[in-house]
Scaffold this active site. Structure first.
Site, mmCIF file in Angstrom:
data_model
loop_
_atom_site.group_PDB
_atom_site.id
_atom_site.type_symbol
_atom_site.label_atom_id
_atom_site.label_comp_id
_atom_site.label_asym_id
_atom_site.label_seq_id
_atom_site.Cartn_x
_atom_site.Cartn_y
_atom_site.Cartn_z
ATOM 1 N N GLU A 103 -18.716 7.679 -11.234
ATOM 2 C CA GLU A 103 -19.381 8.415 -10.147
ATOM 3 C C GLU A 103 -18.357 8.948 -9.148
ATOM 4 O OE1 GLU A 103 -23.108 6.916 -8.341
ATOM 5 O OE2 GLU A 103 -22.160 7.352 -6.416
ATOM 6 N N ARG A 120 -15.857 41.851 8.570
ATOM 7 C CA ARG A 120 -16.178 41.705 9.990
ATOM 8 C C ARG A 120 -14.996 42.209 10.818
ATOM 9 N NH1 ARG A 120 -19.798 41.376 14.123
ATOM 10 N NH2 ARG A 120 -19.114 39.915 15.749
ATOM 11 N N GLN A 129 -3.846 36.251 11.698
ATOM 12 C CA GLN A 129 -3.255 35.163 10.909
ATOM 13 C C GLN A 129 -4.071 33.870 11.027
ATOM 14 O OE1 GLN A 129 0.707 33.468 11.863
ATOM 15 N NE2 GLN A 129 1.349 34.479 9.986
#
Ligand SMILES: Cc1cc2nc3c(=O)[nH]c(=O)nc-3n(C[C@H](O)[C@H](O)[C@H](O)COP(=O)(O)OP(=O)(O)OC[C@H]3O[C@@H](n4cnc5c(N)ncnc54)[C@H](O)[C@@H]3O)c2cc1C
Length: 393
Positions: free
Chosen positions: A255, A281, A292
């Site tokens: 798991e 955007r 940056q």
């Protein structure tokens, strides 16, 4: 230590090709067949995507590790990891992917490894066709990280054990037909006195609490299991008496090592959307990706994700080779869970206020990621384990 072919070869191919055909086939199928159009509402209402679970069973995902003669596909752990990663990438319902991976890697894995022939024949075909859902229950209100401090007991009474106890925070508990329940058969022996039982949730002596509402992975059914004088036939004990720790640690290795495949697949979507946003955007007269601060954030997301994938496939290859993978699995769990949490938060920053809005879905990815810092052992517990395996702490 050497890892024999072919698992090592396939793991290497998976590391080198993020669009490996095995993964892509499942991702394409999931995005066309399992697309939850009303995902925001499902999340808000904590609705389990039962139809998609059945579709996953029909495609052979619930039985991916189960041998063919028991109704499954007998995949090796590396191929299974690729398919889980594809499921996470293609299906936006992270709660479904988590629940499915959890059942495969804990409940099913434990029955496969420790079940008697009769138990396997009675249970696994139903797991494969989706008619049996299984949960794995160790956590209690008073014992989480310290799992072996559990209080649940199983007392032998003729040809039955009588089980009493309270298991909490259990994935799939509200919908599970069967549950593997850990309880003390010999409290004086501490951890070595723990045994595991297959509990039928529709029989007298079992109560399942209502669904627990949670921060993320809200579409994963989640709840408690109360045992009050539940009578388990001796034939329903999983493995020998006192084998609980061995069953738990073995299943937890699979798991821990592999469960983040689905969420790492999901993180690819999150990174892709952040890149798209950074390109389109505009602020201060240029795309925000030109700053940056934003481009480095995206670079960090990519590097974090890539390293977690590499560790995931290395762990899968070790498990496939039958080697002890305790250290690799703990490292995989640690880096992957921290990676998806970091990637989610970084993506939310890139999207600005839009990412904070529920209908945009980035906020759901962040909430879904945070549970990973807790389940299958917290990050602190993974570090304790890693340090112990290195001979310190
Ligand atoms: C989404 C989800 C799904 C889950 N599914 C299941 C399931 O199917 N079955 C199941 O049995 N359980 C399940 N759990 C429960 C999970 O396994 C436990 O929540 C987990 O083991 C932590 O236990 P706890 O919540 O009691 O935290 P605690 O043990 O109370 O820990 C609280 C804090 O203390 C820290 N801490 C505790 N001990 C140590 C230590 N020795 N060293 C350093 N730090 C320590 C922890 O890191 C953590 O920060 C699930 C939990 C979640 C969130």
């Amino acid at each position: 230590m050497t890892v024999p072919v072919p698992s090592a070869e396939l793991a290497l191919a998976a590391m080198l090709d993020a669009d490996h055909p095995v993964k892509t086939a499942v991702a394409d199928w999931a995005s066309s067949e399992l697309d939850p159009v009303d995902m925001v509402e499902r999340d808000r209402a904590s609705t389990f995507f039962a139809e998609a679970w059945k579709a996953c069973a029909a495609r052979g995902l619930t039985g991916m590790l189960v041998p063919e003669h028991l109704g499954g596909r007998g995949l090796d752990p590396v191929t299974a990891t690729l398919e889980l990663e594809g499921l996470g990438k293609g299906c936006r319902d992270n709660g479904l992917g988590f629940a499915l991976a959890s059942q495969i890697l804990s409940f099913t894995d434990a029955i496969l490894r420790f079940g008697s022939d009769t138990q396997r024949q009675q249970i696994l075909p139903g797991v494969c066709d989706g008619s049996i859902v299984g949960a794995f229950c160790i956590t209690e209100p008073g014992s989480g990280s310290d799992a072996y401090a559990m209080e649940a007991t199983a007392v032998l009474d003729g040809d039955h054990y009588v089980l009493d106890g309270h298991k909490t925070h259990i994935t799939l508990a509200p919908v599970a037909d069967l549950a593997i329940v850990f309880a003390k058969t010999n409290p004086a022996a501490g951890a070595w006195g723990i045994s595991a039982f297959i509990v039928h949730t529709d029989r007298p002596g079992v109560t399942r609490t209502e669904l627990h509402e949670k921060m993320g992975l809200r579409t994963t059914p989640f709840g408690d299991l109360l045992l009050d004088g539940y009578r388990a036939p001796v034939a329903d004990r999983l493995g020998p008496e006192g084998a609980g720790v061995s069953i738990f640690t073995t299943s937890m290795e699979a798991e821990r090592g592999l469960i983040f495949a689905t969420q790492l697949g999901a993180a690819e979507r999150v990174i892709d959307e952040a890149i798209e946003r950074a390109r389109t955007r505009e602020a201060f007269g240029q795309p925000i990706g030109g700053f940056q601060a934003v481009s480095h954030r995206i670079a960090d997301m990519k590097v974090t994700h890539e390293l977690a994938r590499l560790q995931l496939y290395k762990t899968a290859a070790r498990i496939d080779a039958g080697e002890t993978a305790t250290l690799d699995a703990a490292m995989s769990k640690l880096v992957a869970s921290e990676a998806i949490a970091d990637i989610g938060l970084a993506a939310a920053r890139v999207h600005g206020a839009r990412g904070y809005m529920t209908d945009h879905e980035v906020e759901r990815e962040v909430r879904d990621a945070l549970g990973g810092l807790v389940y299958s052992g917290t990050s602190d517990i993974q570090k304790n384990l890693i340090a112990r395996l290195l001979g310190v702490g």
